[in-house]
Design an enzyme around this catalytic site. Structure first.
Site, PDB file in Angstrom:
ATOM      1  N   ASP A   1       6.840  -3.680  -2.035  1.00 52.17           N
ATOM      2  CA  ASP A   1       6.817  -2.517  -2.914  1.00 52.17           C
ATOM      3  C   ASP A   1       7.414  -1.282  -2.245  1.00 52.17           C
ATOM      4  O   ASP A   1       8.004  -0.436  -2.918  1.00 52.17           O
ATOM      5  CB  ASP A   1       5.383  -2.219  -3.356  1.00 52.17           C
ATOM      6  CG  ASP A   1       4.863  -3.233  -4.364  1.00 52.17           C
ATOM      7  OD1 ASP A   1       5.699  -3.876  -5.031  1.00 52.17           O
ATOM      8  OD2 ASP A   1       3.635  -3.390  -4.486  1.00 52.17           O
TER       9      ASP A   1
ATOM     10  N   LEU B   1      -5.739   3.648  -6.606  1.00 52.98           N
ATOM     11  CA  LEU B   1      -6.805   2.651  -6.711  1.00 52.98           C
ATOM     12  C   LEU B   1      -7.721   2.706  -5.488  1.00 52.98           C
ATOM     13  O   LEU B   1      -8.951   2.633  -5.612  1.00 52.98           O
ATOM     14  CB  LEU B   1      -6.189   1.256  -6.857  1.00 52.98           C
ATOM     15  CG  LEU B   1      -7.155   0.087  -7.031  1.00 52.98           C
ATOM     16  CD1 LEU B   1      -7.922   0.210  -8.341  1.00 52.98           C
ATOM     17  CD2 LEU B   1      -6.402  -1.240  -6.984  1.00 52.98           C
TER      18      LEU B   1
END
Length: 292
Positions: free
Chosen positions: A73, A192
């Site tokens: 990512d 998160l």
């Protein structure tokens, strides 16, 4: 075979031999299928291949129909920030850890990629955030983020006193280590970890998450993606302040600066295989319980 793409860029900065080998195999595979292939110049010299086309990431954005990112990512975020300025589609082969943005499994990547290049795909647009820092003299710094914009101190565990306004209306004051402003794409990342909610990728929303607030009542706040967030500091803050975009671009601040965060006009144009399912990705990456 019908060609849906004519020119394809290969990008990513491999840290491991396995990723470098994927670059080499991918280049050979695409060339043998008749595609014009351009490799990002920062990785081209590592491949040690003869007679290859290479160019900058920006020029790949200008010249290619599709960019294939090899890596995790982090590589995707780094490439996508630049490629989002151009009319180019992006897909990733996961050679990192979680790989929320890199769909293709390296073990089956070429079969999946064959299907995608044959037209078996769909397009998903992910919006970016734009952060604008207006200095006391009127000059401005502007940058973008795919995952999140983060206000934080330059040193660990330094409190910041600031106020948050949404669409020119006072929302709340905050005394904390900082603030995360996240897109749905970023809601499975830093947001998160800080206790923020997972937002479905297609949701037109952003989430504000205080970082270690000095109160028990502070909670994440989900707002419309069309909102404009304004951050105002308590004067005479002595701590060094910074704005981080995807943990890759760091912008310096002082307490007299005004910070504006809003939805960018730019989009990340992701290409997914036809069988892509967002909830399957969440279940797989986050080790959720399986179906009965």
């Amino acid at each position: 075979m019908k060609y849906y793409f004519s020119s394809i860029g290969i990008v990513g900065h491999p840290r491991y031999d396995s990723a470098l080998n994927t670059h080499k195999l991918l280049h050979s595979w695409l060339v043998n299928k008749g595609y014009n292939v351009i490799i990002e110049n920062k990785v081209a010299h590592k491949l040690r291949l003869k007679n290859i086309n290479f160019d900058s990431l920006a020029n790949i954005g200008k010249k290619c129909d599709l960019a294939i990112v090899v890596g995790g990512d982090g590589n995707m975020l780094c490439a996508a920030r630049i490629l989002s300025c151009y009319n180019i589609k992006i897909i990733g082969i996961n050679r990192g850890n979680l790989g929320f943005l890199t769909d293709l499994n390296p073990d089956t990547a070429f079969q999946q990629l064959y299907n995608v290049l044959s037209g078996e795909y769909f397009i998903e647009k992910r919006f970016l955030l734009e952060v604008k820092i207006v200095k006391e003299n009127g000059t401005a710094l502007i940058n973008t983020a795919i995952n999140e914009v983060v206000l934080h101190a330059g040193h660990v565990a330094h409190m910041i006193d600031f106020e948050v306004y949404i669409n020119n209306e006072f929302a709340f004051s905050q005394r904390s280590d900082g603030l995360i402003i996240s897109t749905p794409t970023g809601s499975t990342g830093y947001s998160l970890s800080a206790g923020g909610p997972i937002l479905v990728s297609s949701l037109e929303a952003m989430v504000l998450i205080p970082m270690f607030p000095h109160t028990l009542s502070s909670r994440p706040l989900v707002i419309n993606s069309t909102s404009i967030v304004y951050l105002k500091f308590k004067k005479h803050i002595h701590s060094e302040l910074k704005i981080s975009c995807d943990s890759q671009v760091i912008l310096p601040l002082n307490s007299k600066d005004n910070i504006f965060v809003k939805k960018s006009k730019k989009f990340l144009c992701l290409l997914h295989p036809k069988n892509y399912n967002y909830f399957n990705v969440l279940s797989s990456k986050l080790n959720w319980s399986k179906r009965f």
